[in-house]
Motif scaffolding. Structure first.
Motif, PDB file in Angstrom:
ATOM      1  N   GLU A   1       0.810  -1.225   0.000  1.00 22.50           N
ATOM      2  CA  GLU A   1       0.000   0.000   0.000  1.00 22.50           C
ATOM      3  C   GLU A   1       0.839   1.270   0.000  1.00 22.50           C
ATOM      4  OE1 GLU A   1      -0.385  -1.248   4.462  1.00 22.50           O
ATOM      5  OE2 GLU A   1      -0.122  -2.239   2.542  1.00 22.50           O
ATOM      6  N   ALA A   2       2.146   1.115   0.223  1.00 20.82           N
ATOM      7  CA  ALA A   2       3.014   2.296   0.143  1.00 20.82           C
ATOM      8  C   ALA A   2       3.203   2.742  -1.305  1.00 20.82           C
ATOM      9  CB  ALA A   2       4.368   1.994   0.777  1.00 20.82           C
ATOM     10  N   VAL A   3       3.075   1.779  -2.247  1.00 15.87           N
ATOM     11  CA  VAL A   3       3.435   2.067  -3.639  1.00 15.87           C
ATOM     12  C   VAL A   3       2.642   3.238  -4.253  1.00 15.87           C
ATOM     13  CG1 VAL A   3       3.449   1.129  -5.996  1.00 15.87           C
ATOM     14  CG2 VAL A   3       4.458  -0.181  -4.114  1.00 15.87           C
ATOM     15  N   PRO A   4       1.310   3.276  -4.103  1.00 15.88           N
ATOM     16  CA  PRO A   4       0.577   4.406  -4.709  1.00 15.88           C
ATOM     17  C   PRO A   4       1.064   5.762  -4.192  1.00 15.88           C
ATOM     18  CG  PRO A   4      -0.938   2.699  -3.972  1.00 15.88           C
ATOM     19  CD  PRO A   4       0.413   2.337  -3.449  1.00 15.88           C
ATOM     20  N   HIS A   5       1.674   5.759  -3.007  1.00 15.13           N
ATOM     21  CA  HIS A   5       2.182   7.020  -2.447  1.00 15.13           C
ATOM     22  C   HIS A   5       3.562   7.368  -2.980  1.00 15.13           C
ATOM     23  CE1 HIS A   5      -1.188   6.943   0.217  1.00 15.13           C
ATOM     24  NE2 HIS A   5      -0.810   5.796   0.754  1.00 15.13           N
ATOM     25  N   LEU A   6       4.151   6.435  -3.707  1.00 20.53           N
ATOM     26  CA  LEU A   6       5.515   6.689  -4.206  1.00 20.53           C
ATOM     27  C   LEU A   6       5.440   7.384  -5.554  1.00 20.53           C
ATOM     28  CD1 LEU A   6       7.249   3.270  -3.379  1.00 20.53           C
ATOM     29  CD2 LEU A   6       7.500   5.430  -2.130  1.00 20.53           C
ATOM     30  N   SER A   7       6.171   8.464  -5.683  1.00 20.26           N
ATOM     31  CA  SER A   7       6.217   9.187  -6.960  1.00 20.26           C
ATOM     32  C   SER A   7       6.915   8.310  -7.989  1.00 20.26           C
ATOM     33  CB  SER A   7       7.004  10.478  -6.784  1.00 20.26           C
ATOM     34  OG  SER A   7       8.351  10.165  -6.478  1.00 20.26           O
ATOM     35  N   MET A   8       6.791   8.687  -9.267  1.00 17.66           N
ATOM     36  CA  MET A   8       7.508   7.947 -10.303  1.00 17.66           C
ATOM     37  C   MET A   8       9.007   8.040 -10.050  1.00 17.66           C
ATOM     38  SD  MET A   8       5.388   6.344 -12.120  1.00 17.66           S
ATOM     39  CE  MET A   8       6.159   5.824 -13.645  1.00 17.66           C
ATOM     40  N   ALA A   9       9.462   9.178  -9.518  1.00 22.43           N
ATOM     41  CA  ALA A   9      10.897   9.331  -9.236  1.00 22.43           C
ATOM     42  C   ALA A   9      11.342   8.359  -8.149  1.00 22.43           C
ATOM     43  CB  ALA A   9      11.203  10.764  -8.826  1.00 22.43           C
ATOM     44  N   SER A  10      10.490   8.170  -7.138  1.00 22.69           N
ATOM     45  CA  SER A  10      10.826   7.224  -6.077  1.00 22.69           C
ATOM     46  C   SER A  10      10.879   5.803  -6.606  1.00 22.69           C
ATOM     47  CB  SER A  10       9.780   7.299  -4.960  1.00 22.69           C
ATOM     48  OG  SER A  10      10.194   8.213  -3.976  1.00 22.69           O
ATOM     49  N   ARG A  11       9.893   5.478  -7.432  1.00 26.75           N
ATOM     50  CA  ARG A  11       9.876   4.127  -8.031  1.00 26.75           C
ATOM     51  C   ARG A  11      11.127   3.926  -8.897  1.00 26.75           C
ATOM     52  NH1 ARG A  11       3.499   3.486  -9.926  1.00 26.75           N
ATOM     53  NH2 ARG A  11       2.626   4.481  -8.066  1.00 26.75           N
ATOM     54  N   PHE A  12      11.482   5.010  -9.585  1.00 21.10           N
ATOM     55  CA  PHE A  12      12.671   4.972 -10.442  1.00 21.10           C
ATOM     56  C   PHE A  12      13.903   4.572  -9.634  1.00 21.10           C
ATOM     57  CE2 PHE A  12      16.299   6.626 -12.652  1.00 21.10           C
ATOM     58  CZ  PHE A  12      15.978   6.773 -13.992  1.00 21.10           C
ATOM     59  N   SER A  13      14.095   5.248  -8.487  1.00 23.44           N
ATOM     60  CA  SER A  13      15.279   4.951  -7.661  1.00 23.44           C
ATOM     61  C   SER A  13      15.290   3.498  -7.218  1.00 23.44           C
ATOM     62  CB  SER A  13      15.293   5.825  -6.402  1.00 23.44           C
ATOM     63  OG  SER A  13      15.182   7.172  -6.734  1.00 23.44           O
ATOM     64  N   MET A  14      14.116   2.972  -6.914  1.00 21.42           N
ATOM     65  CA  MET A  14      14.050   1.590  -6.406  1.00 21.42           C
ATOM     66  C   MET A  14      14.393   0.580  -7.498  1.00 21.42           C
ATOM     67  SD  MET A  14      10.722   1.857  -3.924  1.00 21.42           S
ATOM     68  CE  MET A  14      10.887   0.205  -3.252  1.00 21.42           C
ATOM     69  N   ALA A  15      13.718   0.745  -8.645  1.00 19.19           N
ATOM     70  CA  ALA A  15      13.977  -0.194  -9.736  1.00 19.19           C
ATOM     71  C   ALA A  15      15.434  -0.088 -10.180  1.00 19.19           C
ATOM     72  CB  ALA A  15      13.038   0.076 -10.904  1.00 19.19           C
ATOM     73  N   ASN A  16      15.937   1.128 -10.206  1.00 18.53           N
ATOM     74  CA  ASN A  16      17.311   1.393 -10.636  1.00 18.53           C
ATOM     75  C   ASN A  16      18.326   0.586  -9.840  1.00 18.53           C
ATOM     76  OD1 ASN A  16      19.854   3.320  -9.941  1.00 18.53           O
ATOM     77  ND2 ASN A  16      19.266   3.628 -12.082  1.00 18.53           N
ATOM     78  N   MET A  17      18.068   0.425  -8.543  1.00 19.29           N
ATOM     79  CA  MET A  17      19.045  -0.257  -7.691  1.00 19.29           C
ATOM     80  C   MET A  17      18.776  -1.742  -7.502  1.00 19.29           C
ATOM     81  SD  MET A  17      20.341   2.503  -4.873  1.00 19.29           S
ATOM     82  CE  MET A  17      21.681   1.453  -4.341  1.00 19.29           C
ATOM     83  N   ALA A  18      17.814  -2.296  -8.237  1.00 15.86           N
ATOM     84  CA  ALA A  18      17.541  -3.735  -8.120  1.00 15.86           C
ATOM     85  C   ALA A  18      18.800  -4.544  -8.411  1.00 15.86           C
ATOM     86  CB  ALA A  18      16.413  -4.140  -9.063  1.00 15.86           C
ATOM     87  N   ILE A  19      19.584  -4.081  -9.382  1.00 11.21           N
ATOM     88  CA  ILE A  19      20.824  -4.788  -9.732  1.00 11.21           C
ATOM     89  C   ILE A  19      21.778  -4.860  -8.550  1.00 11.21           C
ATOM     90  CG2 ILE A  19      21.818  -2.644 -10.686  1.00 11.21           C
ATOM     91  CD1 ILE A  19      22.671  -6.195 -11.843  1.00 11.21           C
ATOM     92  N   GLU A  20      21.678  -3.888  -7.646  1.00 11.89           N
ATOM     93  CA  GLU A  20      22.610  -3.902  -6.497  1.00 11.89           C
ATOM     94  C   GLU A  20      22.278  -5.032  -5.529  1.00 11.89           C
ATOM     95  OE1 GLU A  20      24.894  -2.168  -7.431  1.00 11.89           O
ATOM     96  OE2 GLU A  20      23.814  -0.800  -8.769  1.00 11.89           O
TER      97      GLU A  20
END
Lengths: 678, 420
Positions: B200-219
């Motif tokens: 339920e946190a996801v709808p509150h996350l901006s596209m920029a926030s989602r971007f940072s998360m997906a970006n670091m999946a490789i880490e």
């Protein structure tokens, strides 16, 4: 004695002539049964009539899947009398190989036999009948000794005068192309008969000689210098259906064999056999050929068997005889060369571009003469590759023709190992390894290597009681070989793979060797990005890069990288880099495969893409211990622990991944795909 | 059995009804991507393929972002090679002044949309999961093959589900959620798997926030990091291009290799200390550590929302005299928007350097390389030894609020301290 008139005879005419000349002299012997020349002619004529009755006509193919039996010899002559083209197939070939040869040559009839007890449990009659279902042209499958066979021989009809010409194809003898596909060399009546006569002349064979039929009758070595040369001389031919050194020695003794041809391995097995008794050996001469002949072995045969062994060079496509030593050759020529060409046969040596080279220079040996095949059956493309417009046959063998005449074969063009610019010829290295007292067999093949381009791997079979290590053998090799020619790796085998009893199947061996090694358990992840280290150390050398790229855990890795290792990684294994540096480095270090519990994402891809097999198998990782010998078959997902005699299953590779590995990387696979689409 | 988001996208790309984890597939690529660094290697490989041509030039994108504007002759040569190749083959080419950092640029230009398969010769290609696309890093040889065939071979990954409960407090963004997650599961915690971010946190996350998360999946070792595209995504995509995309979501009975649940309501900003992205600590634990440089922006936090976050803290303040701050907008458009909003003025007033969009500092390439012994707070994604410069330098990964607050005090600082 000269045999000139036989140059002008077809194989069918040859037997008739010899029967007229040597009628009651023995021709064929199996055990205690003997067939005279006259009887052989009678039976061959009966078979000729029988084959005609089946509806077979000149130009039709007759396949023979028979061991060294008198019936094979009768079939050879009968086929020739009808004008049929004989397609001999070695009985040791696998069913799929037999099928490939039959599909290609489309014979109308096949002669075979059934003796599973003596032929590794294979029932050749059943095998042929199975294949017949998918071969619409194959109307008849007949086993020797059966009622049908008796029926075939039951006719006494005298055949009409043959219309066969010297330039007609008598035999399609199969050989293997570089990628392993069979090619049928079309050998003519004239070529085979003249080549056989030349051999008989050089051997000074007479009706008093007894030839041992040890080499397979299905190949040109068995047909020309054995069956036909024997017949031309009016000599007796003792058939040995299945070669075992003990049996060969018994026949040499009991049948008083005077002429024995063989490949080096046969002579070596006989000399080392407990039943070998120099006093009981009446051998006068024979030809050693078919593989590089170690001088030491040649000397031993000459001394211990008390015979004037000759060395020869030939190939199926040349009917097969090209060069041969002579009785009056000096000791060096007789032991270290393959002699001079037969009369009527020209030789030359050419460079990579096909330009003629002067005597003494090393290059590809080319042959021209009456003995060169007409071409490959139904394969004009391969024929054009093999024979140029001037009639020169390219042999694929590298040779030096000494200025005074004799030729030396230095290796196979496609087997030369280019180790960082130094050429390593497997033949001499194999000879050195075989001279080690504990070595039974040895074959040297190349392994791709990123530093040297190619490195050499010795595949060795130990003698049963021998006890020596890889290091011992390498020390031994170091005493006899230049440093670059010493094997980079040694792998021990129970047996070396051979196809149909022929020479070692090196293509297969190379494949095996590539993914066969000593397990090295390496526990840690290899990580970090290659961009930064590449910049930092400013080098493109994979080993140097590795030191930077694989920091921390990876200093251990680099320091421990040693040739021949097969990595078994305790946990995750990989590198986060999008460059191929890490797998390239690992491959460059001679690592042949990686087995791990799991992989880092890009490492896995990059390893496959550069042709490094990499398998995920936790069970294997748990079971394999440091130092175990391990063999991997990625396509089957099979990992064999040879030390512990265990097999583990990984996920099999789908076809396309296996093709990427087989092709040595993704780019070649893409090329194949594009070519297919085009 | 149901399927996960990752499985559904991959099945669609190889025309199968379904695919299963562990299966090897040859999948159609919607976008094949390379920078000048990987591009030049891919070109070398591509040119080795006999008879190859770029099969679908419109699906191949080269973005010059790592060493641009060319920092030296070598990089100039590399970029030229890419430029020449792009012209010859008619592929999409983004050069200095028209570009930005590839992962920020492509969604902004509407080139990548939900449901796409993006194969990029850059490990952070996993970023595209932020809008429901399957992005994954490939090697340069792969990139060459993808250009020639329009396909890439893949092993279908297992999925791991991450459920984020609650609404993140002030100063906590996607960067903190992903740092916390990597700190929890480790740098190999999602090895060869797809991370699926839900809750339920996801709808509150901006596209920029989602971007940072997906970006670091490789880490965390992941092959992809995915959000199911939702209405927030749809709005984002519609503003940027004509391609609609495919909207997939995981089935309720989809199978996951693991499920992790986190309560985000009590989180504070996190920092990944040297030398692994998993060496994660709350900012309070590291507070007071002296720093020499701050870098804000680049791909992980280079969107307009990230620059706004930094500006919120820096507005009307000056950075510490001993500290250098470098602001790196993700793209030219982000730069221009920031300029129009007055953010650039705030940064310049605060004594920050504002650079052209580039990956430069993140990989120690140029525009802010660290000297021996220097310490940097960066909004980027990697903090390995020597990542941003000298082997004896240190990188602390943080969100833009923390980076900005630390720039002001000269020590690692929670934004709370500066703002209150």
């Amino acid at each position: 004695m000269t045999y000139e008139p036989t140059h002008q005879m077809t194989i069918g005419e040859l037997l008739a002539t010899q029967a007229a000349k040597y009628g009651q002299r023995p021709f064929l012997r199996l055990g205690n049964d003997r067939i005279t020349y006259a009887e052989a002619e009678r039976q061959a004529n009966a078979l000729t009539a029988g084959l005609r009755r089946l509806g077979l006509e000149a130009g039709d193919r007759l396949a023979v899947l028979l061991p060294n039996l008198p019936e094979y010899v009768l079939a050879l002559f009968a086929a020739a009398k009808v004008g049929l083209i004989l397609v001999p197939i070695n009985v040791r070939r696998h069913e799929t190989e037999v099928a490939a040869r039959l599909e290609k040559t489309r014979p109308r009839a096949l002669l075979t036999f059934s003796d599973p007890d003596n032929f590794h449990g294979v029932d050749h009659l059943a095998l042929a009948r199975r294949l017949q279902a998918d071969l619409p042209d194959l109307e008849r499958v007949i086993a020797v000794g059966s009622a049908e066979w008796a029926d075939l021989l039951g006719s006494a009809a005298v055949p009409p005068a043959p219309t066969t010409r010297l330039e007609d194809t008598a035999v399609i003898a199969h050989t293997l192309g570089s990628s392993g596909q069979p090619r049928g060399a079309m050998l003519t009546h004239g070529g085979l008969a003249r080549n056989a006569a030349a051999v008989a002349q050089i051997l000074a064979a007479t009706p008093d000689d007894v030839f041992l039929g040890a080499v397979p009758f299905s190949n040109a070595f068995g047909i020309t210098p054995t069956i036909l040369a024997g017949a031309i001389a009016g000599a007796e031919l003792v058939c040995l259906p299945r070669y075992r050194p003990g049996d060969a020695l018994r026949l040499i003794r009991e049948a008083s064999v005077t002429i024995h041809h063989g490949v080096p391995t046969m002579f070596s097995l006989e000399l080392n056999h407990p039943d070998f008794d120099p006093a009981a050996c009446r051998m006068r001469t024979g030809i050693m050929s078919g593989a590089p002949c170690p001088p030491e072995l040649v000397r031993r045969v000459r001394e211990e068997m008390g015979c004037q062994l000759l060395l020869a060079y030939g190939l199926t496509e040349a009917s097969p005889g090209v060069t041969i030593t002579r009785f009056d050759d000096g000791p060096v020529t007789a032991v270290e060369t393959v002699g001079r060409p037969h009369e009527g046969i020209e030789l030359k040596v050419v460079d990579e571009q096909g330009r003629d080279l002067p005597p003494g220079a090393e290059g590809e040996l080319c042959v021209r003469g009456y003995n060169v095949m007409k071409g490959y059956w139904d394969d004009p493309e391969a024929t054009a590759e093999a024979i140029d417009s001037d009639g020169w046959l390219r042999t694929g063998d590298l040779a030096v023709i000494d200025p005074d005449g004799p030729a030396r074969i230095v290796g196979r063009k496609d087997e030369v190992i280019n180790r960082g610019g130094f050429k390593v010829y497997p033949g001499p290295v194999e000879m050195v390894l075989r001279s080690h007292p504990g070595v039974k067999e040895a074959a040297v093949v190349s392994i791709p290597d990123l530093i040297y381009g190619e490195i050499s791997c010795a595949c060795v079979v130990k003698r049963p009681s021998a006890d020596f290590s890889e290091g011992d053998l390498l020390n031994f090799a170091a005493e006899h070989l230049a440093d670059y020619a010493r094997p980079d790796r040694v792998l021990f085998f129970d047996a070396l793979p051979r196809r149909g009893g022929g020479p070692v199947w090196k293509e297969y061996l190379r494949e095996r060797v590539r993914i066969h090694g000593t397990a090295w358990k390496f526990g840690q992840n290899i990580d970090t990005d290659a961009i930064i280290p590449a910049r930092r150390c400013n080098t493109a050398d994979p080993r140097e890069l590795a030191l930077y790229c694989m920091e921390d855990a990876d200093a251990e890795f680099v320091n421990n990288m040693s040739r021949g290792d097969l990595i078994v990684a305790d946990a995750n294994f990989g590198c986060g880099s999008s460059r191929e540096v890490a797998p390239l480095t690992i491959k460059a270090a001679g690592v042949s495969a990686v087995i791990a519990k799991s992989f880092a994402r890009i490492f896995f891809r990059n390893a496959i893409n550069i042709g490094l097999p990499i398998l995920e198998c936790p069970e294997a990782v748990d079971r394999i211990q440091e130092g175990d010998r391990v063999e991997v078959e990625p396509a089957a997902g099979v990992i064999r622990n040879l030390t512990r005699d265990e097999t583990y299953r990984a996920q099999p590779f789908p076809d396309f991944l296996q093709r990427i590995i087989d092709r040595g990387g993704l780019l070649a696979y893409v090329e194949d795909r594009l070519a297919q689409e085009a | 059995m149901g399927h996960t988001l990752a499985e559904k996208i991959l099945a669609a790309k190889c025309d199968q009804d379904e695919v299963y984890p562990g299966e090897f597939i040859n999948a159609r690529v919607d976008v094949a991507l390379a920078s000048e660094l990987s591009g030049v290697l891919a070109i070398e490989e591509f040119e080795k393929i006999k008879g190859a041509r770029v099969r679908e030039p419109e699906k191949v994108v080269f973005v010059m972002d790592h060493f641009t504007p060319a920092k030296d002759i070598k990089s100039a040569q590399i970029v030229k090679r890419c430029r020449d190749f792009a012209r010859k083959h008619g592929i999409r080419f983004y050069d200095v002044g028209r570009a930005g950092i590839q992962h920020v640029l492509l969604p902004e230009q509407g080139i990548v949309v939900p449901g796409d398969l993006v194969a990029g010769a850059d490990s952070h290609t996993c970023t595209y999961g932020f809008l429901g696309a399957f992005g994954t890093g490939i090697g340069s040889t792969d990139a060459a093959a993808a250009m020639a065939l329009g396909e890439v071979w893949l092993k279908v990954p297992e999925s791991i589900k991450f459920v984020y409960h609650g609404r993140p407090p002030k100063w906590v963004g996607g960067k903190d959620l992903i740092l916390h997650t990597i700190g929890d599961i480790g740098v190999a915690g999602a090895r060869y798997q797809a991370m699926e971010f839900t809750g339920e946190a996801v709808p509150h996350l901006s596209m920029a926030s989602r971007f940072s998360m997906a970006n670091m999946a490789i880490e965390a070792g992941a092959m992809a990091g995915l959000f199911a595209a939702d209405e927030v995504t749809r709005a984002f995509v519609r503003q940027r291009g004509d391609r609609e995309g495919l909207y997939f979501e995981s089935d309720p009975d989809a199978e996951y290799a693991a499920v992790y649940e986190y309560d985000v309501t009590q989180m504070e900003p996190f920092i990944a200390a040297p030398f692994l992205p998993s060496n994660v600590k709350p900012v309070s634990e590291l507070a007071g550590l002296e720093i020499d440089q701050v870098v804000i922006g680049m791909c992980t936090n280079g969107n307009l929302a990230d620059l706004r976050a930094a500006a919120e803290v820096l507005k009307g303040r000056k950075i510490h005299p001993h500290v250098r701050a470098v602001i790196v907008p993700g793209t030219q458009k982000v730069y221009l928007d920031a300029l129009r909003e007055g953010l650039i003025e705030i940064f310049v007033d605060a004594n920050c350097s504002v650079t052209t969009p580039t990956c430069g500092p993140c990989l120690g390439g140029h525009m802010g390389v660290l000297a021996e012994g220097e310490r940097c707070v960066s909004t980027s994604n990697r903090n390995f030894h020597g990542r941003m410069g000298h082997i004896e330098s240190e990188v602390y990964l943080a969100n833009p609020y923390v980076a900005a607050a630390s720039a002001i005090t000269g020590v690692i600082t929670s934004p709370d301290e500066v703002m209150n």
